[in-house]
Design a protein around this motif. Structure first.
Motif, mmCIF file in Angstrom:
data_model
loop_
_atom_site.group_PDB
_atom_site.id
_atom_site.type_symbol
_atom_site.label_atom_id
_atom_site.label_comp_id
_atom_site.label_asym_id
_atom_site.label_seq_id
_atom_site.Cartn_x
_atom_site.Cartn_y
_atom_site.Cartn_z
ATOM 1 N N ALA A 1 52.502 -96.778 30.042
ATOM 2 C CA ALA A 1 51.447 -95.621 28.551
ATOM 3 C C ALA A 1 50.541 -95.940 28.624
ATOM 4 O O ALA A 1 49.797 -94.894 28.970
ATOM 5 C CB ALA A 1 52.387 -95.859 27.469
ATOM 6 N N ALA A 2 50.343 -97.160 29.152
ATOM 7 C CA ALA A 2 48.860 -97.440 29.299
ATOM 8 C C ALA A 2 48.104 -96.177 30.182
ATOM 9 O O ALA A 2 46.762 -96.026 29.642
ATOM 10 C CB ALA A 2 48.507 -98.832 29.187
ATOM 11 N N LEU A 3 48.635 -96.456 30.799
ATOM 12 C CA LEU A 3 47.817 -95.641 32.527
ATOM 13 C C LEU A 3 48.304 -94.354 31.645
ATOM 14 O O LEU A 3 47.241 -93.649 31.923
ATOM 15 C CB LEU A 3 49.048 -95.914 33.925
ATOM 16 C CG LEU A 3 48.763 -94.851 35.445
ATOM 17 C CD1 LEU A 3 47.655 -95.341 35.343
ATOM 18 C CD2 LEU A 3 49.695 -95.417 35.874
ATOM 19 N N GLY A 4 48.842 -93.421 31.471
ATOM 20 C CA GLY A 4 48.601 -92.532 31.065
ATOM 21 C C GLY A 4 47.236 -92.302 29.808
ATOM 22 O O GLY A 4 46.808 -91.192 29.562
ATOM 23 N N ILE A 5 47.284 -92.717 29.035
ATOM 24 C CA ILE A 5 46.388 -92.921 28.196
ATOM 25 C C ILE A 5 44.779 -93.518 29.163
ATOM 26 O O ILE A 5 43.938 -92.530 28.429
ATOM 27 C CB ILE A 5 46.712 -93.831 26.996
ATOM 28 C CG1 ILE A 5 47.282 -94.135 25.970
ATOM 29 C CG2 ILE A 5 44.743 -93.713 25.883
ATOM 30 C CD1 ILE A 5 48.296 -95.145 24.884
ATOM 31 N N ALA A 6 44.747 -93.935 29.743
ATOM 32 C CA ALA A 6 43.553 -94.641 30.575
ATOM 33 C C ALA A 6 43.091 -93.318 30.937
ATOM 34 O O ALA A 6 41.782 -92.640 31.514
ATOM 35 C CB ALA A 6 43.848 -95.969 31.911
ATOM 36 N N THR A 7 44.289 -92.426 31.998
ATOM 37 C CA THR A 7 43.970 -90.996 32.595
ATOM 38 C C THR A 7 44.077 -90.069 32.075
ATOM 39 O O THR A 7 43.878 -88.595 32.475
ATOM 40 C CB THR A 7 44.718 -91.250 33.383
ATOM 41 O OG1 THR A 7 45.948 -91.214 33.372
ATOM 42 C CG2 THR A 7 44.431 -92.283 34.359
ATOM 43 N N SER A 8 44.005 -89.635 30.538
ATOM 44 C CA SER A 8 44.708 -88.725 29.189
ATOM 45 C C SER A 8 45.529 -87.951 30.384
ATOM 46 O O SER A 8 45.633 -86.418 30.161
ATOM 47 C CB SER A 8 43.446 -87.879 29.280
ATOM 48 O OG SER A 8 42.320 -88.907 28.536
ATOM 49 N N GLN A 9 47.085 -88.460 30.699
ATOM 50 C CA GLN A 9 48.497 -87.622 31.095
ATOM 51 C C GLN A 9 48.899 -88.094 29.947
ATOM 52 O O GLN A 9 49.439 -88.899 29.833
ATOM 53 C CB GLN A 9 48.564 -88.363 32.214
ATOM 54 C CG GLN A 9 47.097 -88.157 33.307
ATOM 55 C CD GLN A 9 47.040 -86.518 33.673
ATOM 56 O OE1 GLN A 9 48.342 -85.589 33.569
ATOM 57 N NE2 GLN A 9 46.251 -85.943 33.732
ATOM 58 N N LEU A 10 49.168 -86.722 29.178
ATOM 59 C CA LEU A 10 50.182 -87.333 27.753
ATOM 60 C C LEU A 10 51.922 -87.795 28.610
ATOM 61 O O LEU A 10 52.427 -88.043 28.406
ATOM 62 C CB LEU A 10 50.764 -86.107 27.208
ATOM 63 C CG LEU A 10 51.606 -85.922 26.123
ATOM 64 C CD1 LEU A 10 50.945 -87.204 24.936
ATOM 65 C CD2 LEU A 10 51.471 -84.738 25.145
ATOM 66 N N TRP A 11 51.877 -86.538 29.665
ATOM 67 C CA TRP A 11 53.565 -87.029 30.629
ATOM 68 C C TRP A 11 53.242 -88.306 30.874
ATOM 69 O O TRP A 11 55.190 -88.639 30.592
ATOM 70 C CB TRP A 11 53.574 -85.937 31.604
ATOM 71 C CG TRP A 11 52.707 -86.553 32.571
ATOM 72 C CD1 TRP A 11 52.108 -86.089 32.851
ATOM 73 C CD2 TRP A 11 53.729 -87.057 33.831
ATOM 74 N NE1 TRP A 11 51.057 -86.156 34.361
ATOM 75 C CE2 TRP A 11 52.290 -87.527 35.034
ATOM 76 C CE3 TRP A 11 54.509 -87.866 34.117
ATOM 77 C CZ2 TRP A 11 52.333 -87.776 35.767
ATOM 78 C CZ3 TRP A 11 55.095 -88.549 35.498
ATOM 79 C CH2 TRP A 11 53.553 -88.591 36.466
ATOM 80 N N LEU A 12 53.064 -88.971 31.122
ATOM 81 C CA LEU A 12 52.816 -90.701 31.280
ATOM 82 C C LEU A 12 53.077 -91.458 30.335
ATOM 83 O O LEU A 12 53.938 -91.814 29.968
ATOM 84 C CB LEU A 12 51.709 -91.190 32.037
ATOM 85 C CG LEU A 12 51.881 -90.959 33.634
ATOM 86 C CD1 LEU A 12 50.354 -91.322 34.448
ATOM 87 C CD2 LEU A 12 52.821 -91.408 34.498
#
Length: 463
Positions: A103-114
């Motif tokens: 989830a942190a990776l998704g937030i850092a890359t602005s990828q909601l699906w992550l």
């Protein structure tokens, strides 16, 4: 390889003289961590702004996690029983921590699906496995007081938000100097959210390892000093036989208890999901609420205390009066409380808080008491796996409860303009839901002998 073998069931058998009171803290360490799921609202607005998404798009992350909790508990319940609590708790910690990191990776890359994949799917699997992993072990250590034992552990799930909420606010303010934890409208930056999720993931993994290291299963033939197994026969609806998970789902008692849990959770979530705006709406006149935003946030904390306290107090009480009577209180008392909330809840803030708090205590008590109810009906043989299957009722209620409340409220007007009158149709609907559960509980009977496991098979499994 040696490290992994240490997780096997045969390496978790307690030595002679091992204190059974070390088991609840081990279970509690897991439940306090996964109870963070109730604190997602703390950073919800920050996620909405960071992803430029709707409230619904971010809120669905929690729904995914709860659905995955039920599914993973149902599917993985038999595996948990076969492999023991230590391996199950370790797997739970891995999924729960990795969920935060993805989830942190998704937030850092602005990828909601992550975010969906991480916190929702992976984290949800960790939730389900972690929730059921210590249950059957606790019941085997406390055959004389199963309600107290499961209440001690599951109390942690209800209280996890009490720790995670303030902790998350302080961490966000530490990572983002522009974020003010005392202002409801303040939002944290994307980098602060990323560091928050990484910090929580790593910290929770370490804390859950305490439970992994300390959990033990009782040696064969162990029983508490001074406890007579024959005393179980004297209690109504308490069996000395055992039923497998595959047989349990074919019994009438299982599905009636599924309805009971579904109704109790649906009604409780109706309050929990809408708590903060609800207390403001109930005391709104001429478009202005007499309850401040900060007070509404405090109300949510009070409800968490009732939720947590009810899990221990009511579950422990069930050891004295029985599981069926305590659910008559949860459901019958809940009907009365919901009706009072609809009719007189707006007359005084203190009365509103008391009524809502008692409803949430019944909600929490229902969760903590159900493993002991299952033990009474189906024995200890595969109670963890049966519990996992029953938790699909939680997943269903997690969808139904908010849909019922929000559906009625959407028809009444826009958020921020509602009053107590707008809630009455939804609250009286919850009275009807609880009535269904009350009748289902009355219909529960002992499991017929044809579903019992042969004694020879049970001995083989134990060996």
């Amino acid at each position: 390889m040696a490290l992994l073998s240490a997780l096997d069931r045969e390496h978790t058998v307690a030595p002679a003289g091992y204190s059974r009171w070390l088991i609840p803290p081990a279970a509690l360490s897991v439940h306090l961590c996964i109870g963070q799921a109730y604190a997602t609202s703390v950073y919800k607005n920050s996620l909405v702004q960071h992803f430029d998404a709707s409230q619904t798009a971010i809120g669905v992350v929690f729904s995914i996690a709860i659905v995955m909790l039920g599914l993973s508990a149902a599917v993985g319940g038999t595996w948990v029983e076969a492999n023991g609590p230590r391996k199950a708790m370790f797997v739970s910690a891995c999924f729960w921590a990795s969920g935060f990191l993805v989830a942190a990776l998704g937030i850092a890359t602005s990828q909601l699906w992550l975010l969906y994949l991480g916190y929702g799917v992976l984290g949800g699997i960790g939730l389900g496995i972690g929730y059921i992993s210590p249950v059957s072990t606790l019941i085997k250590w406390f055959p004389d007081r199963p309600g107290l034992a499961t209440g001690l552990a599951i109390m942690g799930f209800g209280g996890g938000a009490l720790v995670a909420g303030p902790l998350s606010r302080q961490l966000m303010s530490f990572y983002d100097s522009g974020y003010d934890p005392n202002v409801a409208t303040s939002v944290a930056s994307g980098s602060a959210l990323t560091f928050l999720f990484v910090t929580l993931g790593v910290s929770y993994f370490v804390i859950m390892m305490f439970g992994v290291v300390n959990i033990r299963v009782p040696r064969e033939g162990w029983q508490p000093d001074g406890w007579d197994p024959a005393s179980v026969k004297a209690k109504p609806l308490v069996t000395t036989a055992n039923v497998s998970a595959s047989s349990a789902i074919r019994t009438r008692a299982f599905w009636l208890l599924w309805i009971v849990l579904f109704c109790n959770v649906t009604a409780g979530i109706g309050i929990l999901e809408q708590a903060s705006p609800m207390i403001q709406d109930f005391f709104r006149e001429n478009g202005t609420s007499s309850v401040a935003v900060a007070a509404a946030a405090g109300f949510v904390g009070v409800l968490s205390l009732f939720n947590m306290g009810g899990r221990f107090a009511w579950s422990s009480t069930s050891d004295l009066i029985g599981r069926k009577p305590i659910y008559m209180l949860y459901l019958g008392g809940g009907m009365i409380l919901y009706a009072l909330l609809a009719l007189v809840g707006q007359t005084a803030t203190a009365l509103f808080v008391l009524l809502a708090g008692l409803i949430l205590s019944f909600y929490g008590g229902g969760f903590a008491t159900v493993p002991a109810y299952l033990r009474d009906l189906f024995g200890t043989y595969q109670v963890g796996a049966i519990h996992g299957r029953l938790l699909t009722a939680w997943s269903a209620a997690g969808v139904a409860g908010p849909l019922i409340i929000n559906g009625f409220l959407d028809a009444q007007g826009k958020p921020g303009t509602l009053t107590a009158d707008a809630y009455r149709p939804a609250l009286f609907t919850m009275v009807g839901v609880l009535a269904v559960g009350f009748v289902a509980n009355l219909m529960i009977r002992a499991v017929p002998e044809r579903y019992h496991e042969p004694a020879e098979k049970e001995e083989e499994v134990a060996a």
